[in-house]
Design an enzyme around this catalytic site. Structure first.
Site, mmCIF file in Angstrom:
data_model
loop_
_atom_site.group_PDB
_atom_site.id
_atom_site.type_symbol
_atom_site.label_atom_id
_atom_site.label_comp_id
_atom_site.label_asym_id
_atom_site.label_seq_id
_atom_site.Cartn_x
_atom_site.Cartn_y
_atom_site.Cartn_z
ATOM 1 N N LYS A 1 15.541 -8.331 -11.015
ATOM 2 C CA LYS A 1 15.231 -7.549 -12.214
ATOM 3 C C LYS A 1 15.936 -6.197 -12.049
ATOM 4 O O LYS A 1 15.511 -5.338 -11.273
ATOM 5 C CB LYS A 1 13.709 -7.371 -12.345
ATOM 6 C CG LYS A 1 13.290 -6.696 -13.636
ATOM 7 C CD LYS A 1 13.057 -5.225 -13.333
ATOM 8 C CE LYS A 1 12.793 -4.396 -14.540
ATOM 9 N NZ LYS A 1 13.892 -3.484 -14.852
ATOM 10 N N GLU B 1 12.236 0.715 -0.692
ATOM 11 C CA GLU B 1 13.273 1.740 -0.467
ATOM 12 C C GLU B 1 13.025 2.805 -1.525
ATOM 13 O O GLU B 1 13.353 2.604 -2.699
ATOM 14 C CB GLU B 1 14.669 1.139 -0.657
ATOM 15 C CG GLU B 1 15.062 0.110 0.378
ATOM 16 C CD GLU B 1 15.407 0.729 1.723
ATOM 17 O OE1 GLU B 1 15.741 1.931 1.765
ATOM 18 O OE2 GLU B 1 15.322 0.014 2.720
ATOM 19 N N CYS C 1 19.828 8.565 -3.466
ATOM 20 C CA CYS C 1 18.592 8.759 -2.697
ATOM 21 C C CYS C 1 18.874 9.473 -1.387
ATOM 22 O O CYS C 1 17.993 10.093 -0.818
ATOM 23 C CB CYS C 1 17.931 7.419 -2.453
ATOM 24 S SG CYS C 1 19.043 6.243 -1.694
ATOM 25 N N GLU D 1 12.971 15.662 -5.556
ATOM 26 C CA GLU D 1 14.372 15.269 -5.771
ATOM 27 C C GLU D 1 14.860 15.864 -7.091
ATOM 28 O O GLU D 1 14.198 15.695 -8.115
ATOM 29 C CB GLU D 1 14.453 13.742 -5.925
ATOM 30 C CG GLU D 1 14.519 12.955 -4.656
ATOM 31 C CD GLU D 1 14.619 11.462 -4.953
ATOM 32 O OE1 GLU D 1 13.747 10.927 -5.669
ATOM 33 O OE2 GLU D 1 15.558 10.833 -4.455
#
Ligand code: NAP
Length: 475
Positions: A171, A246, A280, A377
């Site tokens: 997905k 992750e 990331c 972030e």
């Protein structure tokens, strides 16, 4: 506008519902992909389960050969797939080509790893007994991937799952489903048996709910935000569903006074501005030792000002648009918040007046620890820099985050390098290196950056059960 179907049980399936794919460089939709509902996902899981027994039975070499064929197909379509990545994600074309190349490398690595899922024989502990440790594939695997590296992060899950003998359903992120469609075309061209790999798209919550609740789905491998990772952990509790996660990062960079300044500035430029800062493992907090701070900041600003920002399809562009309006707004808020907290805006800081979601590459200096960009972030080409005095202080500040995906340090002192690699709380550490990822080595985070590792030999473990067989024998 072209509409791509879903790839289910060895065939292409069109549905009545679609999602629109938008080019972040123009803010205009340019393609559509069909979406499926929960019932369709349940059917995909059933079909993947039906395909599992014969797929796992294939010799490891045969599964590896299929992966090599997929890699060959992708390699042949390198330029076209790279263009698709740039159109849906925005990253500069050269970086999209690099993403295709890395995907091919991952496929080839796991094609080999298929044949290296060794168990072991343990010396007997009692008379007449022998002990074997064997590894077997888990079964049907669900893979949920993000938009920032839309091809390679999906294949990091699919390749080891298939190599291990699992069947897999992907997905992709709704913003970037087209390269997943291209990957499914490569799978089809490589003639994998039906049901071994399938592609679904649609409402993430609904699809994930089926993966979580369906007992035939034995594993979910997720890459994305820590926030969604947390909801998956909650959802996995009822069925004790195994998860690989992750998640987000907030990488520190430590630049020591003994560093080679050229190497340090080059490394920071890569960690910060690659993929328009939407990585990331992008550097989020840049700590520079006070004696070299002015010189480092001057060089960083000079190189940041020289970056060419624009549509990723244009020649020479190094920084593309952000993925959407929300991403741009968040970055602008972080910049404003930092300056309000006392940071100095040295370059950039503004939206670029053109169609699409472009931000000027930005450097902020003297950024205090309480500024949002030092905590969350930013996921944008924004480089916050501040000074430190001692190594102990630098390590303490680097580790003062709930995240622990990657960390970077620049130094020429070998003793210090060892101290840093042992004390920095991160799953990946780049020492004098801004690009630490390679197929052969594990990738993943500590603390709230995730569970488990992808790539390397560890990448296979996520899809294998370890069994102890205790055998009574007459010898
Ligand atoms: P995201 O919003 O968490 O989305 C990631 C994927 O999860 C997408 O496919 C998304 O589908 C799906 N999703 C959304 N809601 C869900 C739900 N309730 N249940 C299950 N799946 C759901 O993350 P993103 O914005 O795409 O990616 C950026 C984040 O990923 C950053 O935090 C970044 O650090 C992290 N990341 C981590 C790594 C790593 O290796 N550790 C690598 C890359 C990115 P839709 O698109 O349909 O919403």
């Amino acid at each position: 506008m072209k509409t791509s179907p879903l790839y289910l049980n060895g065939g292409w399936v069109s549905t009545q519902t679609t999602l629109r794919v938008v080019n972040p460089a123009t803010a205009e939709p340019f393609a559509e992909v069909c979406t499926g509902d929960r019932k369709m996902v349940a059917q995909a899981v059933a079909d993947a389960h039906a395909a599992f027994p014969s797929w796992r039975k294939l010799p490891a070499k045969a599964r590896g050969d299929y992966l090599r064929k997929i890699a060959g197909e992708l390699e042949q379509r390198r330029d076209e797939v790279a263009r698709t990545i740039t159109l849906e994600n925005g990253k500069p074309l050269a970086q999209s080509r690099g993403e295709v190349d890395m995907t091919v490398a991952h496929l080839l690595w796991f094609a080999e790893e298929a044949g290296r899922c060794y168990g072991r024989i343990v010396p007997n502990q009692a008379d007449g007994k022998r002990h074997l440790v064997i590894k077997t594939p888990m079964g049907v695997v669900a893979a949920i991937s993000p938009w920032n590296f839309p091809l390679v992060l999906a294949v990091r899950k699919i390749a080891p799952a298939l190599a291990a003998g699992c069947t897999a359903i992907l997905k992709p992120a709704s913003a970037t489903p087209l390269c997943a469609v291209a990957f499914a075309e490569c799978v089809e061209a490589a003639q994998l048996p039906k049901g071994v790999f399938q592609l679904v798209a649609g409402k993430a919550g609904e699809i994930a709910a089926e993966f979580l609740a369906n007992p035939l789905c034995r594993k979910i491998s997720f890459t994305g935000s820590t926030e969604v990772g947390r909801t998956l952990i909650q959802g996995a509790a009822a069925g004790i569903k195994p998860l690989s996660l992750e998640l987000g990062g907030h990488a520190p960079v430590l630049v020591f006074e003994d560093a080679d300044l050229d190497v340090a500035v080059e490394g920071v430029m890569i960690t910060k501005f690659r993929n328009t800062g939407q990585s990331c493992i992008a550097s989020n907090r840049i700590y520079v030792q006070r004696s070299i701070y002015p010189k480092f900041v001057e060089r960083l600003v000079e190189q940041t000002r020289a970056l060419k920002t624009g549509d990723g399809l244009e020649d020479g562009v190094q920084v593309g648009p952000l993925i959407n309006e929300e991403g741009l707004t968040k970055a602008l808020e972080h910049i404003e918040d930092a300056t309000r907290c006392g940071a100095r805006l040295l370059c950039g800081g503004k939206r670029i007046a053109r169609k699409g979601w472009f931000l000027e590459p930005t450097v902020l200096s003297d950024v205090p620890a309480r500024a949002l960009c030092m905590i969350e972030e930013t996921f944008a080409p924004v480089a916050p820099v501040c000074a430190f005095d001692t190594e102990a202080e630098a390590i303490e500040r680097a580790n003062a985050s709930p995240f622990g995906l990657s960390a970077y340090a620049f130094t020429r002192d070998l003793d210090r390098a060892y101290r840093l690699m042992e004390s920095l709380e991160a799953g990946m550490i780049g020492l004098n290196d801004g690009v630490p990822t390679t197929s052969q080595c594990p990738f993943g985070g500590v603390k709230q950056s995730g569970w488990g590792r992808e790539l390397g030999s560890e990448g296979m473990d996520a899809f294998l059960e370890t069994k102890h067989v205790s055998l009574r024998v007459k010898l």
